[in-house]
Motif scaffolding. Structure first.
Motif: not given
Length: 159
Positions: A98-123
């Protein structure tokens, strides 16, 4: 991250990537990756742990990337790799990324768990929190004979 990862291209790969490579080569949705298939293989191909002590496994993936001349050149986003151990094949491989981006004091993680699922974002509040979440997922564990999943940021182990 496409333009921020460089490596000497490799077109030979182990069987852990065969489904990924098949999709990349035959599905037009992966055209961007297809144009950089050699780099994809070098970044996501695993490494043998045959004859290596379990206590040394954490260094294997990092060393493999260094040997492949993989470089990460981005100070705004990072590649997070979940490296999994297959005790039967004596192999480490990237089982999830997945891709991790630091924004302010948080970390935003972008991932796709499976080809048939949407991307999800978790902070997350910290990288340690992200690591604990990824390590706890049952999909990355087997019968207990394997090393625990190892979480890397740009090829370096998150401790």
């Amino acid at each position: 991250l496409e333009d921020s990862i460089s490596a000497t291209a490799l077109n030979d790969y182990n069987n852990f990537l065969m489904f990924d490579v098949d999709s990349i080569e035959n599905d037009d949705n992966f055209k961007q990756i297809k144009d950089n298939l050699g780099t994809f293989i070098f970044v996501f191909d695993g490494a043998s742990v045959d004859g290596i002590e379990d206590s040394e496994f954490e260094n294997v993936y990092t060393n493999a990337l260094k040997e492949r001349n993989v470089k990460f050149n981005n100070d705004k986003a990072s590649l997070i790799s979940v490296v999994i151990h297959d005790p039967f094949e004596k192999w480490l491989f990237v089982g999830h990324a997945g891709v991790l981006i630091k924004q302010n004091n948080k970390y935003i993680f972008f991932e796709k768990l499976a080809p048939n699922q949407d991307y999800q974002i978790t902070t997350f509040n910290s990288k340690e929190e992200l690591k604990k979440e990824l390590e706890s997922r049952p999909a990355y564990s087997g019968d207990g004979s394997e090393h625990k999943p190892m979480i890397y940021e740009n090829g370096e182990l998150i401790k």
